[in-house]
Design an enzyme around this catalytic site. Structure first.
Site, PDB file in Angstrom:
ATOM      1  N   TYR A   1      81.233 -54.424  74.466  1.00  0.00           N
ATOM      2  CA  TYR A   1      80.747 -53.444  75.442  1.00  0.00           C
ATOM      3  C   TYR A   1      81.903 -52.845  76.240  1.00  0.00           C
ATOM      4  O   TYR A   1      82.014 -53.011  77.464  1.00  0.00           O
ATOM      5  CB  TYR A   1      79.730 -54.097  76.373  1.00  0.00           C
ATOM      6  CG  TYR A   1      78.752 -53.111  76.975  1.00  0.00           C
ATOM      7  CD1 TYR A   1      77.812 -52.463  76.188  1.00  0.00           C
ATOM      8  CD2 TYR A   1      78.787 -52.815  78.328  1.00  0.00           C
ATOM      9  CE1 TYR A   1      76.930 -51.550  76.732  1.00  0.00           C
ATOM     10  CE2 TYR A   1      77.901 -51.902  78.882  1.00  0.00           C
ATOM     11  CZ  TYR A   1      76.981 -51.279  78.076  1.00  0.00           C
ATOM     12  OH  TYR A   1      76.098 -50.365  78.620  1.00  0.00           O
TER      13      TYR A   1
ATOM     14  N   HIS B   1      78.740 -44.931  78.687  1.00  0.00           N
ATOM     15  CA  HIS B   1      77.582 -44.036  78.792  1.00  0.00           C
ATOM     16  C   HIS B   1      78.009 -42.571  78.776  1.00  0.00           C
ATOM     17  O   HIS B   1      77.175 -41.682  78.887  1.00  0.00           O
ATOM     18  CB  HIS B   1      76.793 -44.296  80.077  1.00  0.00           C
ATOM     19  CG  HIS B   1      76.155 -45.647  80.142  1.00  0.00           C
ATOM     20  ND1 HIS B   1      76.808 -46.747  80.630  1.00  0.00           N
ATOM     21  CD2 HIS B   1      74.926 -46.075  79.757  1.00  0.00           C
ATOM     22  CE1 HIS B   1      76.007 -47.792  80.556  1.00  0.00           C
ATOM     23  NE2 HIS B   1      74.855 -47.429  80.029  1.00  0.00           N
TER      24      HIS B   1
ATOM     25  N   ASP C   1      82.744 -47.437  84.245  1.00  0.00           N
ATOM     26  CA  ASP C   1      81.655 -47.562  83.266  1.00  0.00           C
ATOM     27  C   ASP C   1      82.138 -48.219  81.959  1.00  0.00           C
ATOM     28  O   ASP C   1      81.849 -47.741  80.867  1.00  0.00           O
ATOM     29  CB  ASP C   1      81.043 -46.167  83.008  1.00  0.00           C
ATOM     30  CG  ASP C   1      79.883 -46.196  82.016  1.00  0.00           C
ATOM     31  OD1 ASP C   1      79.142 -47.190  82.000  1.00  0.00           O
ATOM     32  OD2 ASP C   1      79.743 -45.210  81.258  1.00  0.00           O
TER      33      ASP C   1
ATOM     34  N   HIS D   1      65.593 -48.372  74.413  1.00  0.00           N
ATOM     35  CA  HIS D   1      67.049 -48.462  74.578  1.00  0.00           C
ATOM     36  C   HIS D   1      67.460 -49.904  74.901  1.00  0.00           C
ATOM     37  O   HIS D   1      68.353 -50.469  74.256  1.00  0.00           O
ATOM     38  CB  HIS D   1      67.481 -47.504  75.697  1.00  0.00           C
ATOM     39  CG  HIS D   1      68.927 -47.569  76.066  1.00  0.00           C
ATOM     40  ND1 HIS D   1      69.820 -46.566  75.743  1.00  0.00           N
ATOM     41  CD2 HIS D   1      69.671 -48.505  76.719  1.00  0.00           C
ATOM     42  CE1 HIS D   1      71.024 -46.877  76.191  1.00  0.00           C
ATOM     43  NE2 HIS D   1      70.962 -48.058  76.788  1.00  0.00           N
ATOM     44  N   GLU D   2      66.798 -50.506  75.881  1.00  0.00           N
ATOM     45  CA  GLU D   2      67.174 -51.861  76.306  1.00  0.00           C
ATOM     46  C   GLU D   2      66.930 -52.872  75.189  1.00  0.00           C
ATOM     47  O   GLU D   2      67.772 -53.732  74.923  1.00  0.00           O
ATOM     48  CB  GLU D   2      66.397 -52.273  77.562  1.00  0.00           C
ATOM     49  CG  GLU D   2      66.716 -51.459  78.803  1.00  0.00           C
ATOM     50  CD  GLU D   2      68.199 -51.350  79.093  1.00  0.00           C
ATOM     51  OE1 GLU D   2      68.951 -52.277  78.744  1.00  0.00           O
ATOM     52  OE2 GLU D   2      68.622 -50.320  79.646  1.00  0.00           O
TER      53      GLU D   2
ATOM     54  N   GLU E   1      76.072 -48.140  73.158  1.00  0.00           N
ATOM     55  CA  GLU E   1      75.189 -47.257  73.915  1.00  0.00           C
ATOM     56  C   GLU E   1      74.504 -46.237  72.998  1.00  0.00           C
ATOM     57  O   GLU E   1      73.323 -45.937  73.156  1.00  0.00           O
ATOM     58  CB  GLU E   1      75.991 -46.517  74.988  1.00  0.00           C
ATOM     59  CG  GLU E   1      76.114 -47.296  76.271  1.00  0.00           C
ATOM     60  CD  GLU E   1      74.741 -47.704  76.784  1.00  0.00           C
ATOM     61  OE1 GLU E   1      73.872 -46.826  76.906  1.00  0.00           O
ATOM     62  OE2 GLU E   1      74.540 -48.896  77.037  1.00  0.00           O
TER      63      GLU E   1
ATOM     64  N   HIS F   1      69.579 -52.920  72.598  1.00  0.00           N
ATOM     65  CA  HIS F   1      70.791 -53.676  72.938  1.00  0.00           C
ATOM     66  C   HIS F   1      70.688 -55.098  72.380  1.00  0.00           C
ATOM     67  O   HIS F   1      71.687 -55.688  71.965  1.00  0.00           O
ATOM     68  CB  HIS F   1      70.998 -53.725  74.450  1.00  0.00           C
ATOM     69  CG  HIS F   1      71.683 -52.507  75.006  1.00  0.00           C
ATOM     70  ND1 HIS F   1      72.867 -52.027  74.485  1.00  0.00           N
ATOM     71  CD2 HIS F   1      71.367 -51.683  76.027  1.00  0.00           C
ATOM     72  CE1 HIS F   1      73.233 -50.944  75.171  1.00  0.00           C
ATOM     73  NE2 HIS F   1      72.347 -50.706  76.103  1.00  0.00           N
TER      74      HIS F   1
HETATM   75 ZN   LIG Z   1      72.502 -49.192  77.445  1.00  0.00          ZN
END
Ligand SMILES: [Zn+2]
Lengths: 103, 361
Positions: free
Chosen positions: B182, B269, B264, B167-168, B191, B171
């Site tokens: 974002y 998310h 958020d 996931h990271e 996301e 990005h």
């Molecule tokens: Zn993320």
């Protein structure tokens, strides 16, 4: 001093919200909080880098501090916050987490 | 005027043109451009061109370079270098997990999509572990991956789950390719792509079919007493956890439940549950391994179509268009893409749904 702390976002996005009253904290913790606020100067705009590039999965903070009848609010992110401000947020986050766990 | 070199490229072509090809051309074009840059720079003795060339000279395709740092519970990044590519195992589990996980993510992108790292030019994969104290987060800071240890009660260390690492790192891919903002719907798509490829990295490493996979994000990083299997479920958004302390997984699985919030970054998310569910539906409908068709459609959409401010409905239309290009207009695959988006309340070809649900434009 009363602090309303909210932290959202992050990879996990588990919102952390708490009201923290320095008068209710153990003496040492209250002193530490005072020191952290003094160093972080949360309402001094200089402590936040403007236009910092957004960081994916960053924490978002919305904090209100009410001290001696004066209320100030700050909205920022880890990426934009100075190191001292991050340390203040970590302290408040720890307090908020303790309250959450006691629920 | 124009002196032909053996590889058929005139060295009189301004170096920036070669640089452009070196950056954006196909493999053969790139190789020629590198040669031309090299030869012309040598002939003219221009140091800065040689430097540019050295910078552009990507790591050979398929060769990964990983560097793991220990932030030693402090705020300074990246911290102390503790493991480089090829170095022997560390005694620190988080270091090894970051090393192995970024390696598996690199391998997934290279073997499945022929992508050479985050930037497709062999960028070194930098990770820092033990960031801050009891830090309940992992993030991509624009240059590297950063992992906290967790507080031990709510969260364990964030390197524990391979899909978190995938996931990271994704990005980073999104930053280089689509540059999705974002915030709000583009942020939720940012996301979403990270959850999709994070899950696919795990499925690929386990060699799972779509229907065998758990479709969970962050499985195994909760503390022992938390009532939940993971942070998110792509299969059933909103069902990953329901805990007396943490509350309930807030993800919607349909546009009718789109959450408008300022927290958020505008619920990035939260609302990612909607496209996540659509991707899951498509992967199941197409069968086989999810990275083969559904993953390829999504990858090409991210790389070729998505723009910084792309909204949900626009992204849906893009995936349909890509499916048409890859498998034919009116193909079973393209129909499956449209059907998958319909499950979450998005009709391909209109933007009315996003607007009605409060998506900002
Ligand atoms: Zn993320």
């Amino acid at each position: 001093m009363r602090i309303s702390f909210e932290r959202t976002g992050g990879f996990a996005n588990i919102p952390l919200r708490a009201e923290i009253d320095s008068a209710q904290l153990p003496h040492e913790r209250a002193q530490e909080l005072e020191k952290l606020i003094e160093r972080a100067r949360p309402f001094d705009q200089q402590t936040q880098s403007q236009g910092a590039p957004p960081v994916a999965d960053d924490f978002q903070y919305d904090v209100t501090i009410n001290d001696a009848g004066q209320t100030e609010t700050i909205g920022t992110t880890d990426a934009a916050a100075s190191d001292d401000l991050k340390l203040l947020f970590d302290f408040l986050g720890e307090e908020a987490l303790q309250k959450l766990k006691q629920r | 005027m124009c002196k032909e070199l053996s590889h058929g490229i005139c060295y009189i072509i301004p170096p920036h043109v070669h640089e452009n090809i070196a950056r954006n051309g196909n493999d053969k074009q790139k190789e020629r451009a590198y040669q031309a840059l090299n030869v012309s720079a040598h002939m003219r003795g221009q140091r800065e061109i040689l430097n540019t060339f050295a910078m552009l000279a990507t790591t050979p395709t398929g060769v990964k370079r990983r560097t793991i740092y220990n932030a030693q519970n402090g705020l300074t990044l990246p911290g102390k270098l503790v493991r480089g590519e090829g170095d022997k195992k560390s005694s620190d589990t988080a270091v090894n997990e970051a090393y192995d996980g970024s390696g598996k993510t690199y391998d997934f992108y290279f073997k499945v999509f022929n992508r050479n790292s985050i930037d497709d030019r062999g960028l070194r994969l930098d990770s820092s572990v033990h960031y801050r104290r009891n830090f309940n987060n992992a993030f991509w800071n624009g240059q590297q991956m950063v992992y906290g240890d967790g507080d031990g009660q709510i969260f364990q260390r964030f390197t524990k789950s391979l899909d978190v690492i995938g996931h990271e790192l994704t990005h980073g891919v999104t930053q280089y390719e689509a540059g999705l903002v974002y915030q709000d719907q583009p942020g939720a798509l940012n996301e979403h792509f990270s959850d999709v490829f994070g899950s696919l990295v795990k499925q690929y490493a386990k060699n799972q079919k779509a229907k065998q996979a758990d479709w969970l994000i962050g499985e195994g990083i909760f503390g022992p007493n938390i009532q939940g299997v993971a942070l998110r479920s792509m299969k059933n958004p909103g069902t990953a956890y329901n805990d007396p302390v943490l509350g309930k997984d807030p993800q919607p699985a349909h546009m009718s439940k789109f959450v408008n919030t300022t927290a958020d970054f505008g619920g990035v998310h939260i609302n990612s549950g909607i496209p996540n569910k659509a991707f899951y539906e498509l992967a199941i409908a197409l069968g086989g391994s999810a990275w083969e068709k559904a993953g390829l459609i999504w990858y090409r959409t991210l790389v070729d179509k998505v723009q910084p401010n792309t909204q949900f409905a626009e992204c849906a239309a893009m995936t349909s268009e890509v499916a048409g290009t890859l498998y034919g207009v009116g193909s079973a695959e393209q129909k499956a893409v449209k059907a998958a988006w319909a499950v979450v309340g998005i009709t391909v070809g209109t933007t009315a749904v996003a607007a009605a649900a409060g998506g900002r434009r």
